[in-house]
Scaffold this motif. Structure first.
Motif, short mmCIF file in Angstrom:
data_model
loop_
_atom_site.label_atom_id
_atom_site.label_comp_id
_atom_site.label_asym_id
_atom_site.label_seq_id
_atom_site.Cartn_x
_atom_site.Cartn_y
_atom_site.Cartn_z
N LEU A 217 0.84 -1.19 0.00
CA LEU A 217 0.00 0.00 0.00
C LEU A 217 0.88 1.25 0.00
O LEU A 217 1.79 1.39 0.82
N PRO A 218 0.65 2.18 -0.92
CA PRO A 218 1.48 3.40 -0.96
C PRO A 218 1.27 4.26 0.28
O PRO A 218 0.31 4.10 1.04
N ALA A 219 2.13 5.22 0.52
CA ALA A 219 2.03 6.14 1.65
C ALA A 219 0.82 7.04 1.50
O ALA A 219 0.35 7.32 0.41
N TRP A 220 0.34 7.49 2.68
CA TRP A 220 -0.77 8.44 2.78
C TRP A 220 -2.07 7.90 2.18
O TRP A 220 -2.82 8.61 1.54
N GLN A 221 -2.32 6.64 2.44
CA GLN A 221 -3.58 6.06 2.02
C GLN A 221 -4.49 5.90 3.25
O GLN A 221 -4.03 5.77 4.38
N LEU A 222 -5.79 5.93 3.02
CA LEU A 222 -6.77 5.81 4.09
C LEU A 222 -6.78 4.39 4.63
O LEU A 222 -6.98 3.43 3.89
N ILE A 223 -6.53 4.27 5.96
CA ILE A 223 -6.55 2.95 6.61
C ILE A 223 -7.95 2.65 7.14
O ILE A 223 -8.52 1.61 6.86
N THR A 224 -8.50 3.58 7.92
CA THR A 224 -9.86 3.46 8.45
C THR A 224 -10.30 4.84 8.92
O THR A 224 -9.50 5.78 9.01
N THR A 225 -11.56 4.96 9.25
CA THR A 225 -12.10 6.22 9.77
C THR A 225 -12.81 5.96 11.11
O THR A 225 -13.65 5.03 11.19
N VAL A 226 -12.46 6.76 12.13
CA VAL A 226 -13.14 6.66 13.45
C VAL A 226 -14.41 7.50 13.35
O VAL A 226 -14.35 8.74 13.31
N VAL B 198 -3.54 10.68 12.36
CA VAL B 198 -4.99 10.76 12.56
C VAL B 198 -5.41 12.19 12.35
O VAL B 198 -4.89 13.12 12.98
N ASN B 199 -6.34 12.37 11.43
CA ASN B 199 -6.86 13.71 11.15
C ASN B 199 -7.72 14.13 12.34
O ASN B 199 -8.69 13.47 12.70
N SER B 200 -7.38 15.28 13.00
CA SER B 200 -8.05 15.71 14.22
C SER B 200 -9.49 16.11 13.98
O SER B 200 -10.29 16.12 14.92
N ASN B 201 -9.86 16.43 12.76
CA ASN B 201 -11.21 16.91 12.48
C ASN B 201 -12.11 15.80 11.95
O ASN B 201 -13.29 15.74 12.27
N THR B 202 -11.52 14.90 11.06
CA THR B 202 -12.36 13.90 10.39
C THR B 202 -12.26 12.53 11.01
O THR B 202 -13.12 11.68 10.78
N GLN C 138 -9.95 10.43 10.15
CA GLN C 138 -9.35 9.52 9.18
C GLN C 138 -7.96 9.12 9.65
O GLN C 138 -7.15 9.98 10.03
N VAL C 139 -7.71 7.81 9.57
CA VAL C 139 -6.40 7.28 9.94
C VAL C 139 -5.66 6.91 8.66
O VAL C 139 -6.17 6.12 7.85
N LYS C 140 -4.41 7.49 8.44
CA LYS C 140 -3.63 7.23 7.22
C LYS C 140 -2.22 6.81 7.61
O LYS C 140 -1.75 7.10 8.70
N ASN C 141 -1.55 6.13 6.64
CA ASN C 141 -0.16 5.73 6.87
C ASN C 141 0.77 6.79 6.30
O ASN C 141 0.59 7.26 5.18
N LYS C 142 1.76 7.20 7.08
CA LYS C 142 2.69 8.21 6.61
C LYS C 142 3.71 7.64 5.63
O LYS C 142 4.29 8.39 4.84
N LYS C 143 3.96 6.37 5.65
CA LYS C 143 4.93 5.75 4.75
C LYS C 143 4.49 4.32 4.47
O LYS C 143 3.56 3.80 5.09
N LYS C 144 5.17 3.72 3.50
CA LYS C 144 4.82 2.35 3.12
C LYS C 144 5.15 1.38 4.25
O LYS C 144 6.02 1.63 5.08
N PHE C 145 4.42 0.24 4.31
CA PHE C 145 4.64 -0.79 5.30
C PHE C 145 5.72 -1.76 4.82
O PHE C 145 5.99 -1.87 3.61
#
Length: 1324
Positions: free
Chosen positions: A85-94, A121-125, A127-134
């Motif tokens: 999975l590339p960096a900065w992709q949506l993992i899940t949303t709280v 983790v986006n403080s407003n939405t 959304q949880v994203k990855n900063k870099k590839k796994f």
């Protein structure tokens, strides 16, 4: 624990009671909970109390304000992602919310625990994203805690737990670690020995087994294992010896190892290399021939001579392959081995007279290995006896002999003598001979006795001393040959009379020469010696004297009137005994002296009207000359070229011979020349006569062509329709004219200005009444009598051009084979126009995209034709349809022409070949791919869909045919193939496929039979016909006359191109006709052939046709014709002069040719020779036919003469050049026969021949200038006053005039190139 406000929770028990208290800020006891579940204030500062209700999370204060905790869909979430999975992709949303309003209802998200370097983790939405590839190879599981917080005071929070699991993929290629780059292995290493190893490493491998098959790899030897000498354990990477090694067979291996993981979907691989050096061991003994014989040597061979080398080899390397040669027995005093070599040499010279003839040497050969290996050999030598003593001269050297020159042939004059010291009798016999032949060859020597004798008549005057070398040898004339010199001196005898250098001496004197004038130098010689070589001169008669040196002088005055020629005898007598003498003749010619030039009586200026008829006498020129005889006889000529006048050479009568035209030449200055007829040095005088040509009204006015005038019903009245442009070549009043409409002005609707010629419309036209007016307009000049010219003006009444043409579609595609022939119809376009009449008539043109001129279009049908093949793959033509209305209207469309096969867009990567006729599914070639290749697609160049490409199991692309191919239909294919590798498409692959030829087509004859007429006596080599055959297959054709030994093959031959030629000049009386076959064969296998039947009829001609001269000799008429000439083109006009018939009755001439069906035709009455078959005019060819000229002489007797007419072809663009002449074509054509004669013949002094002579003088005297065609050309306006008309003359230059003669009939004509001719004419 929370740090401010109410941060905890209130739980509700199952029985409806509250079971837990309230968490407060530490150290601040504000509230307490009583036993009856009431919240009581502990700190008296709080003036409120809480009442716990059954609703979770509701807090009430004394001020009655209520706050709600944030609510989330899930308090725990588990997510699985791939490590790709590339960096900065949506993992899940709280997903959370808060029912409160205002700040208390605004929530934010904060990651309180977890890998903050990996997640965001986006403080407003939420959304949880990855900063870099796994990278699952290092971390497979991540726990995250997210706190959801509102903005109330105090703030309320909710916690969400998230786990992220990372799945592993096969993203690492396996590697070979610790693989040595190079190892050394002895060639005697046992099979099964491990010689090297390495470690297989794959980053995808997981000890817990989660890495899958992508982390397990295997290794194999892919390349370099020649002879399968090595094996590798696919799991451990241990390398073993699998088969015995042999250093002498191969001493170095480079193994390529392939390591590949076991991923069944997307396996990955890597490559490693190891160099294995095989170390040699001494395991092979030397190899030699056991016995060796040395060729016999002569006994005179010197000591130290190399006799032979012992040919031994040892395939081991290093010291094991180095050999040592040692002599250990035999005749070592005579033979030995040169130290540190394998060379056997002679120790001392051998004399077979006292020593043995054969010797043996025993040699040991050992290598330097440990242990050393050896072998023995025997060398045998034979010694031969030789003749080592040459003969020795006992006679004098040089041998001097003196004899008289009168010695008879066969007389012995001396003897050579030698001795020989050899003991063997066969070497003592001596042979004598002459080394260098005597000059002259008057002597020889007896080979056995050495006696020298005379072999030819001797002559001291030719050679007083004869010197030559003689030789002697005993057995070998090359090795023991000895040379001695012989000098023979001849003594003189008086046997030669004086000899004159010439038999006849000639001299010329003039009648005014005085006595003592030198006449001639007489020269005689006597080669005898003494008195026999001395002599005196004498001369007969008294007119001439001769002195002792032989100089002849005039003894008395001579008179030309008495004697013109003297022939006298000159004698030379020697003083020998007896006296010898000889004579010669002196021929003296006396010539008269021309003393006076002619005197011409002055002729005043003349004036003559231009209407004077040809042949009219204008005046007579008179002249006198003070000399007598030929010196006083006068002839007249004109020195002005290209004039319409002629003068009688004997009477001086000046006449016109052509029509006069003032408009071309208003005046003439004619040079009249009077020349005496002296036979030595003629003299001449000239005067200039000025002649003015007066104008007569002989030209009617002429007008420029007026194109049809289009008018419509709405044309404005009074506007000028056209302005007539007219002229009159006359001058003065004869050139003034008026205009008038004589016919066609129905209803007077047109007006014409009488003095200007301006035509206008004065009454409206009505197309329904009249659609076309044809006006006849007269132009009348003011001369007397007046002359009238007429011009026709057509006025067409048309309707308005309302509609434009329209194509049914804006564009169309067409397809073209790159090998299509010229004029191939590529496409046809059609447009329509709703207008009637000419407004609806459409023409087509190409107005764009045809910069190279590759295509043509039929302007009426719309057929687009191929002019020549375009180089590019696509040509977009812009086609315009235009109507004929006024003004015209048009429409355009585009025709996209796709050309097959497509030209490759890049360089060729593969070139395959396949024979035509192979069945479908035949494999043509293989394109190298890989296991990652998904498939192949043929993108372009697949003409007829004749090929397909199939992916093999290993990823290669196999190119196959889809049908049986035909090379004659399509010989070369250029395919563009795209290789598909899934997500990535590699660059296009360019493939060329050459279709090979098989011999599947027989030769095809243009005609199956050929009938030829050949005139007897036709020269050898003359072309008489041609068999044209073609073959669709590759290769060449051969032609043969069948039967090979028949009559046809003896009379005719056939060239490699099928041209039939005369081999033996035919004779009608012997062979009136013959038939044979011409067999055409191809050079294929199996060979195919075709046959043509040939019938030859021999035309009889009279071998002894007597001409008017009585000589009976034939002549040759030579002419030239362009290869581009059309049927009916005039080549030349035959005349009686060319046949030697000078005085014949007019109208009695008849030309007869045996060439009834040839390339050229001769008119029986006029002699005009024209082209009959232009398609048979080949470059660099000559055509020969017999022509008879029959006529009656002035006495009425029949006369005839036979001539050979030879016509050679030349290429206009290569050999012709143009000259413009200030005379009309008609004028020059009247004298074409004179012009075409090569500088001689009747009328050579006329204007045409003078013109040709002027051009001829610019070229070498060995060249001949010819005229091919004369055309009229109107002069430009800037030159009109000087030259009203001019002609264009097409000329050429023949560079070998020998081909014009009978002796050169087999010689090809050569022509000067166009550029060379232009350079010569321009420089002059």
């Amino acid at each position: 624990m929370p740090t401010n406000g109410v941060r905890s929770y209130i739980d509700h028990a199952s029985d409806g009671r509250f079971t837990t208290g309230l968490w407060m800020r530490p150290n601040v006891n504000v509230f307490g909970i009583s036993s009856n579940q009431r919240l009581m204030a502990v700190d008296s500062r709080i003036k409120c109390f809480l009442v716990i209700t059954s609703f979770l999370g509701v807090l009430k204060t004394a001020d009655a304000q209520t706050y709600n905790f944030p609510s989330c869909e899930k308090n725990f979430t588990a997510v699985t992602v791939s490590e790709t999975l590339p960096a900065w992709q949506l993992i899940t949303t709280v997903n959370c919310s808060d029912v409160d309003t205002g700040p208390a209802g605004t929530i934010t998200f904060v990651m309180t625990t977890g890998n903050t370097n990996q997640f965001y983790v986006n403080s407003n939405t939420g959304q949880v994203k990855n900063k870099k590839k796994f990278n699952a190879d290092f971390v497979k599981f991540y726990p995250i805690t997210v706190e959801v917080r509102d903005q109330a005071t105090p703030a309320l929070t909710t916690t969400v737990k998230i786990t992220v699991s990372v799945t592993s993929v096969n993203d690492n290629s396996p590697r070979l670690k610790n693989l040595p780059a190079s190892i050394n292995v002895r060639e005697d290493t046992p099979v099964g020995t491990k010689i090297a190893g390495c470690t297989i490493f794959d980053a995808d491998f997981k000890w817990d087994g989660s890495g899958g098959l992508g982390g397990i790899a295997r290794v194999e030897i892919k390349n370099g294992n020649i002879g399968k000498k090595f094996a590798i354990d696919s799991q451990t990477c241990d390398i073993y010896v699998q088969a015995p090694l042999n250093y002498e067979w191969k001493n170095w291996y480079r193994l390529m190892l392939i390591v590949q993981d076991l991923d069944p979907d997307y396996p990955k691989l890597n490559v490693g290399f190891i160099n294995i050096n095989v170390i040699d061991v001494n395991d092979r003994p030397p190899w030699c021939s056991k016995y060796m014989k040395v060729t016999s040597i002569p006994e005179s061979t010197n000591a130290g001579t190399v006799l032979a080398s012992i040919p031994c080899v040892d395939k081991d390397s290093g010291s094991g392959g180095q050999l040592v040669y040692t002599a250990y027995g035999g005749n070592t005093s005579v033979l030995d081995v040169v130290p540190n070599t394998n060379i056997v040499s002679l120790v001392k010279a051998v004399d077979v007279d006292t020593e043995p003839q054969s010797y043996e040497l025993l040699v040991n050969i050992s290598d330097k290995g440990v242990p050393a290996l050896w072998k023995t050999a025997s060398v045998v030598l034979y010694v031969d006896d030789v003749d080592d003593n040459p003969p020795v001269w006992t006679s004098a050297n040089p041998l001097l002999i003196a004899i008289p020159e009168s010695t008879d042939i066969g007389t012995s004059v001396g003897q050579a003598e030698t001795t020989d010291d050899d003991l063997t009798e066969q070497f003592k016999n001596v042979t004598y001979g002459i080394e260098t032949a005597p000059v002259p060859n008057w002597f020889n020597i007896d080979s056995g006795t050495g006696v020298i004798y005379v072999t030819g008549p001797l002559d001291r005057e030719t050679k007083p001393v004869v010197e030559f070398d003689m030789f002697a040898y005993s057995s070998d004339k090359y090795t023991d040959r000895v040379i001695s010199q012989v000098n023979i001196t001849l003594t003189d005898v008086n046997d030669v009379a004086p000899v004159f250098t010439q038999n006849i001496y000639t001299a010329t004197l003039t009648e005014t020469d005085a006595p003592t004038t030198s006449v001639a130098q007489i020269v005689a010689q006597d080669p005898d010696e003494g008195l026999g070589g001395q002599f005196t001169y004498s001369i007969a008669g008294s007119t001439f004297d001769i002195d002792s040196s032989g100089l002849v002088t005039l003894a008395e005055s001579i008179n030309n009137k008495d004697t013109l020629t003297y022939i006298v005898t000159v004698t030379a007598t020697d003083k020998g005994s007896p006296n010898l003498q000889s004579s010669a003749y002196l021929h003296v010619t006396v010539t008269p002296v021309n003393e006076f030039p002619p005197t011409i009586t002055l002729v005043p200026s003349q004036s003559v009207p231009e209407s004077t008829a040809p042949g009219s006498e204008l005046f007579q020129v008179m002249a006198t000359d003070g000399d007598s005889g030929h010196d006083g006889m006068i002839t007249f000529s004109l020195g002005t070229p290209l004039s319409p006048f002629v003068i009688d050479a004997s009477s001086g009568r000046f006449k016109t011979w052509d029509t006069l035209d003032r408009e071309t030449d208003p005046s003439w200055d004619i040079v009249v020349i009077a020349t005496d007829q002296s036979q030595t040095a003629s003299k001449s005088t000239s005067i200039t006569v000025h002649i003015d040509v007066n104008d007569v009204n002989d030209n009617a006015p002429t007008c420029n062509h007026v194109p049809a005038i289009i008018v419509t019903d709405s044309y404005r009245l009074g506007d000028q329709l056209t302005q007539l442009v007219c002229s009159d070549k006359d001058e003065g009043i004869n050139a003034q004219f008026m205009f008038s409409i004589s016919e066609g002005n129905v209803g007077g609707i047109f007006s014409l200005t009488g003095n200007s010629g301006s035509l206008s419309l004065v009454t409206a036209v009505d197309r329904t009444q009249t659609r076309k007016y044809v006006l006849s307009i007269d132009i009348v000049d003011k001369g007397s009598p007046a002359k009238t010219g007429t011009v026709t003006v057509v006025v067409v009444v048309e309707s308005e051009n309302v509609n434009a043409p329209a194509f049914p579609t804006p564009s169309v595609d067409a397809y073209l084979d790159r090998t299509s022939p010229t004029d191939y119809i590529v496409a046809t376009v059609t447009a329509s126009d709703a207008d009637p009449g000419v407004n609806g008539e459409i023409t087509y043109s190409i107005t764009g995209g045809n910069a190279g001129g590759y295509f043509l279009i039929d302007k009426l049908s719309g057929d687009i034709k191929l002019a020549w093949a375009p180089p590019n793959n696509l040509v977009s033509l812009v086609i315009t349809a235009t109507d004929k209305g006024t003004p015209s209207k048009s429409d355009t469309m585009t025709v996209n022409v796709f050309v097959n096969p497509a030209v490759p867009s890049g360089p060729l990567q593969y070139t395959f070949s396949v024979l035509e006729g192979k069945p479908s599914d035949t494999t043509v070639g293989v394109v190298t791919g890989s296991v990652a290749t998904v498939g192949y697609t043929i993108k372009g160049g697949n003409f007829g869909n004749n090929f397909k490409i199939v992916k093999t199991a290993n990823g290669d692309g196999e190119v196959q045919t889809t049908k049986s191919l035909n090379r004659e239909e399509y010989p070369v294919y250029q395919l563009t193939v795209e290789e598909d590798m899934g997500a990535t498409v590699v660059a296009d692959i360019q493939i060329q496929i050459d279709v090979g030829d098989i011999n599947d087509n027989p030769p095809v004859l243009q005609v199956a039979s050929l009938a030829i007429n050949v005139v007897e006596m036709t020269p050898v080599g003359q072309r008489v016909g041609k068999i044209i055959a073609t073959d669709k297959d590759v290769g060449s054709l051969s032609y043969e006359i069948s039967p090979p030994g028949g009559l046809g093959a003896s009379l005719f031959s056939v060239d490699p191109d099928g041209t039939l030629r005369v081999r033996t000049s035919p004779d009608f009386e012997t062979t009136p006709s013959t038939t044979f076959k011409i067999v055409v064969r191809d050079d294929g296998t199996p060979q195919k052939s075709a046959e043509a039947d040939v019938t030859v009829t021999i035309i009889d001609v009279a071998e002894t046709i007597t001409g008017s001269t009585g000589t009976g000799s034939s002549t040759i008429i030579s002419a030239e014709c362009a290869t581009t000439a059309k049927s009916g083109t005039l080549v030349l006009t035959l005349t009686t002069l060319q046949f030697g018939l000078t005085s014949v009755q007019p109208g009695s001439v008849r030309f007869v040719t045996m060439n009834s069906d040839g390339v050229f035709d001769v008119d029986k009455q006029t002699g005009a020779t024209t082209v009959r078959k232009p398609d048979m005019l080949y470059p660099e060819s000559r055509y020969i036919m017999w022509v008879i000229c029959e006529a009656k002489d002035l006495n009425g007797s029949a006369v005839s003469s036979l001539a050979i007419l030879r016509i050679d072809t030349l290429v206009p663009n290569d050999n012709m050049f143009v000259i413009r002449v200030g005379a009309s074509r008609q004028y020059l054509e009247l004298n074409r026969s004179v012009i075409s004669m090569f500088g001689s013949g009747e009328g050579s002094g006329l204007r045409g021949a003078q013109f040709l002579n002027i051009i001829q003088q610019q070229f070498l005297i060995t060249y001949r200038v010819g005229i091919y065609e004369i055309r009229d050309e109107t002069a430009s306006s800037s030159r009109r006053k000087l030259l009203a008309t001019q002609s264009v003359v097409l000329m050429y230059v023949v560079t070998n005039m020998a081909a014009d003669g009978l002796g050169g009939i087999q010689t090809p004509k050569t022509f000067l190139s166009q550029q060379q001719s232009l350079r010569v004419s321009a420089s002059s």
